[in-house]
Write an enzyme that holds these catalytic residues in place. Structure first.
Site, PDB file in Angstrom:
ATOM      1  N   HIS A   1     -47.215  20.777  39.279  1.00 47.42           N
ATOM      2  CA  HIS A   1     -46.284  20.173  40.069  1.00 47.42           C
ATOM      3  C   HIS A   1     -44.855  19.588  38.863  1.00 47.42           C
ATOM      4  O   HIS A   1     -43.577  18.796  39.632  1.00 47.42           O
ATOM      5  CB  HIS A   1     -45.982  19.217  41.575  1.00 47.42           C
ATOM      6  CG  HIS A   1     -46.971  19.858  42.224  1.00 47.42           C
ATOM      7  ND1 HIS A   1     -46.167  20.313  43.525  1.00 47.42           N
ATOM      8  CD2 HIS A   1     -48.051  20.237  42.446  1.00 47.42           C
ATOM      9  CE1 HIS A   1     -46.975  20.670  44.370  1.00 47.42           C
ATOM     10  NE2 HIS A   1     -48.335  20.327  44.037  1.00 47.42           N
TER      11      HIS A   1
ATOM     12  N   LYS B   1     -34.392  23.709  52.033  1.00 51.62           N
ATOM     13  CA  LYS B   1     -33.844  23.257  53.466  1.00 51.62           C
ATOM     14  C   LYS B   1     -32.536  23.366  53.608  1.00 51.62           C
ATOM     15  O   LYS B   1     -31.825  23.546  54.828  1.00 51.62           O
ATOM     16  CB  LYS B   1     -34.558  21.360  53.595  1.00 51.62           C
ATOM     17  CG  LYS B   1     -36.198  21.949  53.284  1.00 51.62           C
ATOM     18  CD  LYS B   1     -37.135  20.324  53.161  1.00 51.62           C
ATOM     19  CE  LYS B   1     -37.774  20.327  52.828  1.00 51.62           C
ATOM     20  NZ  LYS B   1     -38.341  19.117  52.208  1.00 51.62           N
TER      21      LYS B   1
ATOM     22  N   THR C   1     -37.698  21.322  46.745  1.00 48.40           N
ATOM     23  CA  THR C   1     -37.667  22.208  48.141  1.00 48.40           C
ATOM     24  C   THR C   1     -36.599  21.584  49.564  1.00 48.40           C
ATOM     25  O   THR C   1     -36.029  22.521  50.503  1.00 48.40           O
ATOM     26  CB  THR C   1     -39.323  21.358  48.884  1.00 48.40           C
ATOM     27  OG1 THR C   1     -39.101  20.370  48.453  1.00 48.40           O
ATOM     28  CG2 THR C   1     -40.286  22.737  47.590  1.00 48.40           C
TER      29      THR C   1
ATOM     30  N   LYS D   1     -32.547  14.102  37.802  1.00 52.25           N
ATOM     31  CA  LYS D   1     -32.124  15.244  38.950  1.00 52.25           C
ATOM     32  C   LYS D   1     -30.661  14.870  38.714  1.00 52.25           C
ATOM     33  O   LYS D   1     -29.946  15.140  39.124  1.00 52.25           O
ATOM     34  CB  LYS D   1     -32.883  14.480  40.411  1.00 52.25           C
ATOM     35  CG  LYS D   1     -34.540  14.781  40.344  1.00 52.25           C
ATOM     36  CD  LYS D   1     -35.009  13.876  41.445  1.00 52.25           C
ATOM     37  CE  LYS D   1     -36.373  14.446  41.411  1.00 52.25           C
ATOM     38  NZ  LYS D   1     -36.853  15.643  42.500  1.00 52.25           N
TER      39      LYS D   1
ATOM     40  N   LYS E   1     -32.617  13.256  47.433  1.00 52.16           N
ATOM     41  CA  LYS E   1     -34.152  13.259  46.692  1.00 52.16           C
ATOM     42  C   LYS E   1     -34.083  12.147  46.027  1.00 52.16           C
ATOM     43  O   LYS E   1     -33.577  10.759  46.441  1.00 52.16           O
ATOM     44  CB  LYS E   1     -33.813  14.694  45.930  1.00 52.16           C
ATOM     45  CG  LYS E   1     -32.632  14.187  44.927  1.00 52.16           C
ATOM     46  CD  LYS E   1     -32.442  15.351  44.055  1.00 52.16           C
ATOM     47  CE  LYS E   1     -32.039  16.731  44.760  1.00 52.16           C
ATOM     48  NZ  LYS E   1     -32.407  18.195  44.062  1.00 52.16           N
ATOM     49  N   ARG E   2     -35.416  12.131  45.501  1.00 51.40           N
ATOM     50  CA  ARG E   2     -35.969  10.846  44.392  1.00 51.40           C
ATOM     51  C   ARG E   2     -34.936  10.802  43.686  1.00 51.40           C
ATOM     52  O   ARG E   2     -34.234  11.304  43.276  1.00 51.40           O
ATOM     53  CB  ARG E   2     -37.664  10.623  43.583  1.00 51.40           C
ATOM     54  CG  ARG E   2     -38.699  10.586  45.516  1.00 51.40           C
ATOM     55  CD  ARG E   2     -38.334   9.173  45.996  1.00 51.40           C
ATOM     56  NE  ARG E   2     -39.097   8.013  44.799  1.00 51.40           N
ATOM     57  CZ  ARG E   2     -39.831   7.141  45.186  1.00 51.40           C
ATOM     58  NH1 ARG E   2     -40.897   8.426  46.008  1.00 51.40           N
ATOM     59  NH2 ARG E   2     -40.095   6.444  44.270  1.00 51.40           N
TER      60      ARG E   2
HETATM   61  C1  26W Z   1     -48.537   9.625  39.557  1.00 47.04           C
HETATM   62  C2  26W Z   1     -47.389   9.778  39.436  1.00 47.04           C
HETATM   63  C3  26W Z   1     -47.061  11.167  40.041  1.00 47.04           C
HETATM   64  C4  26W Z   1     -46.705  11.254  40.941  1.00 47.04           C
HETATM   65  C5  26W Z   1     -46.251  12.060  41.618  1.00 47.04           C
HETATM   66  C6  26W Z   1     -46.962  11.984  39.329  1.00 47.04           C
HETATM   67  C7  26W Z   1     -46.061  13.185  39.785  1.00 47.04           C
HETATM   68  C8  26W Z   1     -46.132  13.138  40.713  1.00 47.04           C
HETATM   69  C9  26W Z   1     -45.667  14.470  41.660  1.00 47.04           C
HETATM   70  C10 26W Z   1     -46.228  16.065  40.985  1.00 47.04           C
HETATM   71  C11 26W Z   1     -44.651  14.779  41.577  1.00 47.04           C
HETATM   72  C12 26W Z   1     -43.688  15.853  42.819  1.00 47.04           C
HETATM   73  O1  26W Z   1     -43.160  14.923  43.768  1.00 47.04           O
HETATM   74  N1  26W Z   1     -42.832  16.680  41.699  1.00 47.04           N
HETATM   75  C13 26W Z   1     -42.474  17.594  42.896  1.00 47.04           C
HETATM   76  O2  26W Z   1     -43.398  18.501  43.390  1.00 47.04           O
HETATM   77  C14 26W Z   1     -42.286  19.058  44.576  1.00 47.04           C
HETATM   78  C15 26W Z   1     -42.861  20.372  44.832  1.00 47.04           C
HETATM   79  O3  26W Z   1     -44.252  21.405  44.383  1.00 47.04           O
HETATM   80  C16 26W Z   1     -41.653  20.277  43.399  1.00 47.04           C
HETATM   81  O4  26W Z   1     -40.855  20.997  44.233  1.00 47.04           O
HETATM   82  C17 26W Z   1     -40.559  19.150  42.499  1.00 47.04           C
HETATM   83  O5  26W Z   1     -40.005  20.186  41.597  1.00 47.04           O
HETATM   84  C18 26W Z   1     -41.525  18.760  41.915  1.00 47.04           C
HETATM   85  O6  26W Z   1     -40.349  17.311  41.227  1.00 47.04           O
END
Ligand code: 26W
Length: 837
Positions: free
Chosen positions: A378, A682, A678, A576, A570-571
């Site tokens: 992701h 929406k 995503t 971003k 978004k975060r």
């Molecule tokens: C280890 C800390 C950590 C926590 C969460 C690293 C990475 C993440 C996730 C992968 C971050 C995340 O939410 N990524 C998002 O995933 C979505 C679903 O696929 C995508 O639509 C977003 O572009 C992506 O940033």
């Protein structure tokens, strides 16, 4: 009594439980409400609080899911159905509140409204009462929840395995423009949607050492002597499909002490000692790590990941045995998806369970493991790719480290045969990063241990093959495929935008909710229908008024529902580029204070999103946005044409009001950085037009809706790399662009920080020196694009036409389409004909 022994759930329900617990009519529900108020809340109606009525309603709805839930569980546990079951392993599930979604999926919204009115209760108020289970950070967690809804709706038996955090993502308050984190006590009133499975528990080993021995058959075996054990207890939450019999389950694990009270310690007066183990154990599922990209690398995080993975795999082995199937067929009955690397220890844990605990031959176990696992990546951000320091890994998971060494040895041996002499390649592919103080590369473990590796949007998957996983693509190209993300139209249209849903259904029937890709396009001809355009605009205006009320309630800011609602939620993260949006706002402010009619359409710019508590620059960006908002909203002239809002505590619940109210969706990440997005889907589904870069799924949304119905700007991912390669000097852009210079100088001058030039210096310096995310390079293109959007909005009917076309053409971004692709290309699960497309 024996008569009941072996009956199907349906018979139990209809024969024994009778109407009051299963009836879907308003009468049955009204009766059940009072029953549950009495029996479960122990309250008379006249003494019941809103929370009592909410709990009584929640239990009433839960009862009505039980029949379908137990039928689905029976199908997973009983031998009759040889169906393969999906195990979706995710450290995060951002489900959002359950009540509304359950009413939509069971098709009983009206009946419940009717039943509540009979007991003087109001559904919207009870919906408001529900605590949101914030068991996720953002995109990854929410995607997992959308996928669970689609799996059930497509009648695919599935279990979502995760962690039942006692404290989820923090609640966000804004104090003097700054983010303040507040503990999320989501369980304080209890959780009526979960069922504790106190008999489904597993012991999980941690720490300690390993030793080899020869077993009675003379085989060389390894045993793990753990330093401590924790117990995992299953909590099940039913996941109802939309208007189908299937109700799958979310099985979340809570950590408890194997021995919750040490009497000996107590007897010698060591009261803390007596509960020490309890406290230590429960810590494992205590809180969600609030980081959304930069990884924390904390031991507790690895313990959390191993804890839920071990419980889940032990449970899958138990269910397989209950079905009377052999371990050798594990991969034929379980399709296990690793939601990023967070559960990737599953590759080593399945090997340990099959080889150490069940004496399977290594090679057979390895084949089964690879056939069982699929890995979804992701993110491309280097800092988000999990790599664990060897000492930490060895201390917590000594046996797994041995198994990883063995996996690595065999992997590198095979590579050495295929690529003789290419030690560079082997070094890059190794599961162990030998550089400095060594690390275990979790993305490599997931990639070598899976039969399929997918990205979450076409551009992202291509970049994966060219960058972070290029060596894996070189040696195992057959594993790579793309599955573009999707979102569930049940929550994101039918639930959060009921007026638009009713309008669509009035014109094309209601099949679109479960067949978005086939049906939504039937709206296309209506894009030029003036009556339909009017109805469409009226609904958008209503939704904007509803959001304006929420903004007033939460921030006190009054916004004009007739202005263009320009939204970025978004975060908060530098890639971003919320701060690029902020730069544009200052440029617009400068224009408007010079000449008020300059910008044409009046605009309300709305931000929302949480920053990871330790992410200073993200928190500074929130402060800057609020400082700009204060200045602009208090400006007697400019505020007539422009208002800026930072909506606190953006989460699933508040997003129900945000997405339906947008005219313009901000998807402005640096090209090549947002894996998919995503929220972009929406917004488009709810008729917003997108202003965005060619990044993530924006590329596919733009192709779907038509390039002329999308406001594109900025460098492409390739151009970004090129600019960086040829040496990028943001300062020269600052010097050469007067508007940009004026904008940045205003920040640096302390204008938005009551003269304090130091406050935003870190942000200004980062932009003028490195500008890692190319804001200055994309600034002018963005400002010009925003002007195009303003000009376009001046023609309301034409905007409505483009808005309708956006909705009509994004059917493919339903999570049902994504899940169909996972079933076909990764899990090899054949859907029932009626669910096939
Ligand atoms: C280890 C800390 C950590 C926590 C969460 C690293 C990475 C993440 C996730 C992968 C971050 C995340 O939410 N990524 C998002 O995933 C979505 C679903 O696929 C995508 O639509 C977003 O572009 C992506 O940033």
């Amino acid at each position: 009594m024996s008569k009941i022994a072996n009956v199907s759930p349906a018979e139990v329900h209809s024969n024994t439980l009778g109407n009051v617990r299963t009836g879907l009519s308003a009468d049955a529900i009204a009766e059940a409400l009072i029953n549950n108020l009495h029996c479960l809340q122990a309250k008379l109606p006249q003494h019941a609080t809103r929370n009592d009525w909410y709990m009584a309603l929640a239990y009433t709805i839960r009862d009505r899911m039980m029949e379908r839930y137990m039928a689905t569980v029976a199908s997973i546990a009983e031998t009759s159905t040889a169906a393969k079951v999906v195990a979706y392993l995710s450290a995060e599930f951002l489900t959002g509140p359950h009540l509304g979604n359950s009413l939509i999926n069971l098709g009983i919204w009206q009946n419940v409204e009717e039943a509540l009115s009979r007991v003087g209760q109001d559904l919207p108020l009870l919906l408001e009462q529900e605590e949101e289970p914030g068991l996720g950070n953002g995109g990854l967690g929410r995607l997992a929840a959308c996928y669970m809804d689609s799996l059930a709706t497509l009648n695919v038996p599935a279990i979502g395995y995760g962690i039942r955090y006692e404290f989820g993502i923090f609640d966000q308050l804004i104090r003097d423009g700054w983010q303040v984190e507040v503990t999320d006590k989501w369980l304080r009133f209890g959780n009526p949607w979960e069922i504790v499975r106190s008999e489904i528990t597993f012991d999980v080993k941690l720490g300690g050492r390993t030793e080899s021995y020869q077993d009675e058959e003379g085989r060389y075996r390894m045993r793990w002597l753990p330093e401590r054990m924790v117990k995992g207890v299953a909590y099940d939450t039913p996941v109802p499909g939309y208007r189908v019999p299937t109700t799958n389950l979310l099985r979340l694990w809570k950590a408890e002490a194997t021995e919750s009270f040490d009497f000996e310690a107590f007897n010698v007066g060591d009261y803390y000692g007596a509960v020490n183990e309890k406290v230590a154990s429960e810590t494992i599922s205590k809180v969600l790590y609030p980081n959304d990209e930069p990884e924390a690398g904390k031991q507790l995080r690895l313990a959390q990941q191993y804890f839920f993975v071990s419980c889940s795999l032990q449970d899958m082995l138990r269910l397989l045995q209950m079905r009377g199937e052999t371990l050798d067929e594990f991969h034929l009955y379980w399709a296990t998806q690793l939601n990023d690397t967070h559960p990737s220890i599953a590759v080593a844990e399945l090997m340990r369970l099959l080889v150490d605990e069940h004496t399977m031959e290594w090679d057979r176990a390895w084949t089964i493991t690879q056939q069982t696992c699929g890995y979804t990546n992701h993110t491309l951000l280097a800092e988000a790719l999990e790599r664990w320091p060897l000492p930490l890994f060895a201390k917590l998971l000594p046996r797994h480290l041995e198994i990883i060494y063995e996996i690595n040895r065999r992997f590198l041996d095979d590579l050495r045969r295929r690529y003789p002499g290419d030690d560079q390649l082997l070094g890059r592919l190794s599961l162990i990063d030998e550089a400095g103080d060594k690390h275990v590369r979790m993305a490599h473990l997931a990639s070598v241990g899976s039969h399929a590796i997918n990205g979450v949007a076409a551009l992202h998957t291509n970049l994966l093959k060219q960058t972070v996983l290029r060596d894996f693509y070189r040696v195992t190209p057959e594993k790579f495929l793309n599955v573009t993300n999707g979102v569930t139209p049940r929550r994101w249209v039918a639930l959060s935008n009921p007026k638009l849903s009713a309008l669509i259904t009035r014109h094309i029937g209601d099949r679109w909710i479960a067949n978005l890709e086939d049906e939504l396009q039937h709206l296309e001809p209506l894009a030029i229908d003036v009556d339909f355009q009017r109805d469409w605009q009226t609904i958008k205006a209503d939704n904007k008024r509803a959001l304006a009320d929420l903004i007033k309630e939460r921030t006190g800011i009054l916004v004009d529902p007739h202005s263009l609602f320009d939204i970025q939620v978004k975060r908060i993260h530098e890639y971003k580029r919320q701060h690029l949006n902020a730069l544009y706002l200052i440029t617009l402010y400068n224009k408007l204070r010079r000449n008020c009619s300059a910008a044409g359409t009046s605009r309300t710019v709305i931000f929302g999103g949480k920053a990871a508590p330790g992410y200073r620059m993200a928190k500074l960006i929130i402060k800057l946005i609020n400082a700009i908002a204060l200045t602009i909203n208090l400006d007697p002239v400019v505020s007539q044409r422009l208002k800026v809002v930072f909506l606190p505590d953006f989460n699933v619940k508040s997003s129900h009001r945000v997405y339906p109210a947008a005219d313009l969706s901000e998807q402005i990440s640096t090209a090549g950085k947002e894996a998919s997005g995503t929220g972009n889907m929406k917004f488009a589904m709810n008729g917003a037009l997108t202003i965005g870069t060619l990044d993530g799924a924006n590329v596919e949304i733009r192709d779907a809706v038509g390039h002329e119905n999308f406001f594109l700007f900025g460098l492409t991912a390739e151009e970004v790399e090129q600019r960086r390669a040829e040496g990028y000097t943001p300062h020269s852009l600052y010097v050469s662009n007067p508007e940009l210079r004026e904008t940045i100088d205003l920040i640096a001058s302390g204008f938005f920080s009551s003269g304090d030039r130091e406050l935003f210096r870190p942000l200004v310096d980062s932009l003028l020196t490195r500008d890692d995310y190319m804001l200055l390079a994309d600034y002018q293109s963005y400002v010009d694009c925003q002007q195009r959007a303003s000009d376009a909005y001046a023609n309301r009917n034409d905007w409505a036409r483009m808005s309708i076309l956006n909705t009509a053409r994004v059917g493919r971004f339903s999570s049902d389409r994504s899940i169909r692709e996972y079933c076909r290309d990764i899990w090899k699960i054949r859907l029932a004909a009626s669910d096939e497309r």
